[in-house]
Motif scaffolding. Structure first.
Motif, PDB file in Angstrom:
ATOM      1  N   ALA A  36     -39.629 -19.520  40.203  1.00 28.07           N
ATOM      2  CA  ALA A  36     -38.167 -19.398  40.344  1.00 28.07           C
ATOM      3  C   ALA A  36     -37.800 -18.060  40.987  1.00 28.07           C
ATOM      4  CB  ALA A  36     -37.481 -19.546  38.992  1.00 28.07           C
ATOM      5  N   ALA A  37     -38.499 -16.985  40.602  1.00 24.01           N
ATOM      6  CA  ALA A  37     -38.222 -15.658  41.158  1.00 24.01           C
ATOM      7  C   ALA A  37     -38.551 -15.624  42.648  1.00 24.01           C
ATOM      8  CB  ALA A  37     -39.018 -14.591  40.412  1.00 24.01           C
ATOM      9  N   LEU A  38     -39.665 -16.221  43.031  1.00 21.39           N
ATOM     10  CA  LEU A  38     -40.039 -16.250  44.453  1.00 21.39           C
ATOM     11  C   LEU A  38     -39.032 -17.072  45.254  1.00 21.39           C
ATOM     12  CD1 LEU A  38     -43.926 -16.551  44.081  1.00 21.39           C
ATOM     13  CD2 LEU A  38     -42.578 -14.500  44.654  1.00 21.39           C
ATOM     14  N   ASP A  39     -38.523 -18.152  44.665  1.00 22.28           N
ATOM     15  CA  ASP A  39     -37.455 -18.939  45.313  1.00 22.28           C
ATOM     16  C   ASP A  39     -36.186 -18.097  45.470  1.00 22.28           C
ATOM     17  OD1 ASP A  39     -39.104 -21.157  45.494  1.00 22.28           O
ATOM     18  OD2 ASP A  39     -38.234 -22.172  43.741  1.00 22.28           O
ATOM     19  N   GLU A  40     -35.856 -17.317  44.434  1.00 19.77           N
ATOM     20  CA  GLU A  40     -34.677 -16.454  44.485  1.00 19.77           C
ATOM     21  C   GLU A  40     -34.825 -15.411  45.603  1.00 19.77           C
ATOM     22  OE1 GLU A  40     -32.117 -13.364  41.647  1.00 19.77           O
ATOM     23  OE2 GLU A  40     -33.654 -14.619  40.729  1.00 19.77           O
ATOM     24  N   ILE A  41     -36.011 -14.831  45.731  1.00 15.87           N
ATOM     25  CA  ILE A  41     -36.261 -13.846  46.781  1.00 15.87           C
ATOM     26  C   ILE A  41     -36.075 -14.477  48.154  1.00 15.87           C
ATOM     27  CG2 ILE A  41     -38.090 -12.468  47.892  1.00 15.87           C
ATOM     28  CD1 ILE A  41     -39.135 -11.963  44.955  1.00 15.87           C
ATOM     29  N   LYS A  42     -36.633 -15.671  48.346  1.00  9.40           N
ATOM     30  CA  LYS A  42     -36.480 -16.376  49.628  1.00  9.40           C
ATOM     31  C   LYS A  42     -35.006 -16.625  49.919  1.00  9.40           C
ATOM     32  CE  LYS A  42     -37.880 -20.541  52.159  1.00  9.40           C
ATOM     33  NZ  LYS A  42     -36.745 -20.400  53.013  1.00  9.40           N
ATOM     34  N   LEU A  43     -34.279 -17.116  48.931  1.00 11.56           N
ATOM     35  CA  LEU A  43     -32.856 -17.395  49.096  1.00 11.56           C
ATOM     36  C   LEU A  43     -32.079 -16.124  49.456  1.00 11.56           C
ATOM     37  CD1 LEU A  43     -30.441 -19.430  48.721  1.00 11.56           C
ATOM     38  CD2 LEU A  43     -30.295 -18.521  46.411  1.00 11.56           C
ATOM     39  N   LEU A  44     -32.337 -15.037  48.731  1.00 17.95           N
ATOM     40  CA  LEU A  44     -31.630 -13.777  48.995  1.00 17.95           C
ATOM     41  C   LEU A  44     -31.962 -13.228  50.381  1.00 17.95           C
ATOM     42  CD1 LEU A  44     -31.983 -12.165  45.475  1.00 17.95           C
ATOM     43  CD2 LEU A  44     -29.827 -12.824  46.583  1.00 17.95           C
ATOM     44  N   ASP A 100     -32.818 -15.099  52.996  1.00 18.35           N
ATOM     45  CA  ASP A 100     -32.140 -15.975  53.954  1.00 18.35           C
ATOM     46  C   ASP A 100     -30.654 -15.647  54.052  1.00 18.35           C
ATOM     47  OD1 ASP A 100     -34.520 -17.268  54.516  1.00 18.35           O
ATOM     48  OD2 ASP A 100     -34.077 -19.034  53.278  1.00 18.35           O
ATOM     49  N   VAL A 101     -30.020 -15.416  52.906  1.00 20.20           N
ATOM     50  CA  VAL A 101     -28.587 -15.087  52.880  1.00 20.20           C
ATOM     51  C   VAL A 101     -28.336 -13.751  53.573  1.00 20.20           C
ATOM     52  CG1 VAL A 101     -26.693 -14.452  51.325  1.00 20.20           C
ATOM     53  CG2 VAL A 101     -28.056 -16.480  50.852  1.00 20.20           C
ATOM     54  N   ALA A 102     -29.237 -12.791  53.356  1.00 24.25           N
ATOM     55  CA  ALA A 102     -29.070 -11.452  53.951  1.00 24.25           C
ATOM     56  C   ALA A 102     -29.056 -11.503  55.477  1.00 24.25           C
ATOM     57  CB  ALA A 102     -30.177 -10.535  53.459  1.00 24.25           C
ATOM     58  N   LYS A 103     -29.721 -12.479  56.069  1.00 23.14           N
ATOM     59  CA  LYS A 103     -29.733 -12.616  57.532  1.00 23.14           C
ATOM     60  C   LYS A 103     -28.320 -12.847  58.072  1.00 23.14           C
ATOM     61  CE  LYS A 103     -34.351 -14.584  57.549  1.00 23.14           C
ATOM     62  NZ  LYS A 103     -35.120 -15.823  57.634  1.00 23.14           N
ATOM     63  N   PHE A 104     -27.457 -13.465  57.265  1.00 24.53           N
ATOM     64  CA  PHE A 104     -26.093 -13.757  57.681  1.00 24.53           C
ATOM     65  C   PHE A 104     -25.117 -12.638  57.318  1.00 24.53           C
ATOM     66  CE2 PHE A 104     -28.199 -17.850  57.173  1.00 24.53           C
ATOM     67  CZ  PHE A 104     -27.987 -18.385  58.435  1.00 24.53           C
ATOM     68  N   ASP A 105     -25.606 -11.632  56.603  1.00 25.92           N
ATOM     69  CA  ASP A 105     -24.758 -10.504  56.196  1.00 25.92           C
ATOM     70  C   ASP A 105     -25.577  -9.204  56.238  1.00 25.92           C
ATOM     71  OD1 ASP A 105     -22.558  -9.090  55.239  1.00 25.92           O
ATOM     72  OD2 ASP A 105     -22.998  -9.547  53.139  1.00 25.92           O
ATOM     73  N   PRO A 106     -26.077  -8.829  57.405  1.00 23.72           N
ATOM     74  CA  PRO A 106     -26.971  -7.671  57.490  1.00 23.72           C
ATOM     75  C   PRO A 106     -26.320  -6.335  57.124  1.00 23.72           C
ATOM     76  CG  PRO A 106     -26.419  -8.472  59.681  1.00 23.72           C
ATOM     77  CD  PRO A 106     -25.868  -9.456  58.702  1.00 23.72           C
ATOM     78  N   GLY A 131     -23.810  -6.027  54.823  1.00 21.15           N
ATOM     79  CA  GLY A 131     -23.274  -6.081  53.467  1.00 21.15           C
ATOM     80  C   GLY A 131     -21.766  -6.248  53.431  1.00 21.15           C
ATOM     81  N   ALA A 132     -21.164  -6.574  54.555  1.00 23.69           N
ATOM     82  CA  ALA A 132     -19.708  -6.698  54.644  1.00 23.69           C
ATOM     83  C   ALA A 132     -19.160  -7.885  53.859  1.00 23.69           C
ATOM     84  CB  ALA A 132     -19.291  -6.812  56.106  1.00 23.69           C
ATOM     85  N   LYS A 133     -19.987  -8.869  53.591  1.00 17.23           N
ATOM     86  CA  LYS A 133     -19.515 -10.071  52.890  1.00 17.23           C
ATOM     87  C   LYS A 133     -19.729  -9.994  51.386  1.00 17.23           C
ATOM     88  CE  LYS A 133     -19.896 -12.946  56.915  1.00 17.23           C
ATOM     89  NZ  LYS A 133     -20.685 -13.876  57.662  1.00 17.23           N
ATOM     90  N   HIS A 134     -20.115  -8.820  50.911  1.00 11.92           N
ATOM     91  CA  HIS A 134     -20.250  -8.555  49.472  1.00 11.92           C
ATOM     92  C   HIS A 134     -21.247  -9.470  48.771  1.00 11.92           C
ATOM     93  CE1 HIS A 134     -16.906  -5.886  50.096  1.00 11.92           C
ATOM     94  NE2 HIS A 134     -16.220  -6.879  50.611  1.00 11.92           N
ATOM     95  N   ILE A 135     -22.380  -9.665  49.398  1.00 15.53           N
ATOM     96  CA  ILE A 135     -23.464 -10.423  48.793  1.00 15.53           C
ATOM     97  C   ILE A 135     -24.476  -9.408  48.293  1.00 15.53           C
ATOM     98  CG2 ILE A 135     -25.314 -12.083  49.222  1.00 15.53           C
ATOM     99  CD1 ILE A 135     -23.489 -13.203  51.500  1.00 15.53           C
ATOM    100  N   VAL A 136     -24.925  -9.586  47.066  1.00 16.07           N
ATOM    101  CA  VAL A 136     -25.862  -8.628  46.480  1.00 16.07           C
ATOM    102  C   VAL A 136     -27.067  -8.438  47.406  1.00 16.07           C
ATOM    103  CG1 VAL A 136     -27.125 -10.336  45.099  1.00 16.07           C
ATOM    104  CG2 VAL A 136     -27.058  -7.954  44.373  1.00 16.07           C
ATOM    105  N   GLN A 137     -27.478  -7.194  47.549  1.00 15.36           N
ATOM    106  CA  GLN A 137     -28.570  -6.857  48.457  1.00 15.36           C
ATOM    107  C   GLN A 137     -29.886  -6.704  47.701  1.00 15.36           C
ATOM    108  OE1 GLN A 137     -28.044  -6.382  51.999  1.00 15.36           O
ATOM    109  NE2 GLN A 137     -26.200  -7.446  51.332  1.00 15.36           N
ATOM    110  N   LEU A 138     -30.868  -7.506  48.092  1.00 16.78           N
ATOM    111  CA  LEU A 138     -32.225  -7.350  47.583  1.00 16.78           C
ATOM    112  C   LEU A 138     -32.870  -6.267  48.438  1.00 16.78           C
ATOM    113  CD1 LEU A 138     -34.573  -8.384  45.764  1.00 16.78           C
ATOM    114  CD2 LEU A 138     -35.153  -9.933  47.652  1.00 16.78           C
TER     115      LEU A 138
END
Length: 187
Positions: A121-129, A131-137, A139-146
């Motif tokens: 589950a943690a490795l899936d979470e890392i992958k998801l985070l 992937d999401v970070a690619k769309f918000d490099p 941090g302007a969209k206020h998505i938690v940064q891994l």
């Protein structure tokens, strides 16, 4: 059956004080009050337990025992515990590679339980985070940064550790402090 008639006699009810069974009723009420008091005590104890993950989860496949001052991955020094959940514990840490008042000098380490399903589950979470970070490099969209992630071997197994930017209080904390409701700017 209670209250039934057998051979012309009414069978006494254990709940009717007029039929000589008042003692039974009193014993039942005492028992009921004792049980209610025990249930209230258990609820209070459970509430106290909710503030801490307890020691039961610190076993092979479970939580990693963390100590204040320990260094992880050669650069993250543990300062204090921020919280815990079914999945992990979260710790405030200082990143020794960043200094000078940079807001990234302090990080949150999420140390996941070591059982295989938590690791997956943690490795899936890392992958998801990631992937999401690619769309918000930026941090302007206020998505938690891994910020980083790594594995740490401990007495209870190998744990996935995720390093996040430090955020504010969790939503439950805000709700408890502002029980009348939260204004939109707080949420």
């Amino acid at each position: 059956f209670f209250g039934s008639v057998k051979m012309g006699m009414k069978r006494p009810s254990p709940w009717d004080p007029e039929d000589g069974n008042a003692k039974k009723k009193a014993r039942h009420n005492d028992y009921k009050e004792e049980n209610e008091e025990e249930e209230e005590e258990e609820e209070i104890l459970e509430e106290e337990d909710e503030e801490d993950e307890g020691t039961e989860g610190y076993r092979v496949g479970g939580y990693h025992p963390v100590k204040i001052g320990e260094v992880y991955n050669g650069k993250y020094t543990i300062i204090k515990k921020l919280g815990w959940g079914h999945f992990s514990t979260v710790w405030l840490a200082h990143d020794s590679t960043i200094t000078g008042g940079d807001k990234r000098e302090y990080v949150a380490l999420k140390i996941v339980k070591s059982a295989e399903h938590y690791t997956t589950a943690a490795l899936d979470e890392i992958k998801l985070l990631n992937d999401v970070a690619k769309f918000d490099p930026t941090g302007a969209k206020h998505i938690v940064q891994l910020i980083d992630h790594f594995k740490h071997k401990g007495p209870n197994g190998e744990h996935v550790v995720m390093v996040f930017e430090v955020l504010g209080k969790h939503l439950l904390d805000l709700i408890e402090k502002h029980y009348k409701g939260l204004s939109l700017n707080v949420v």
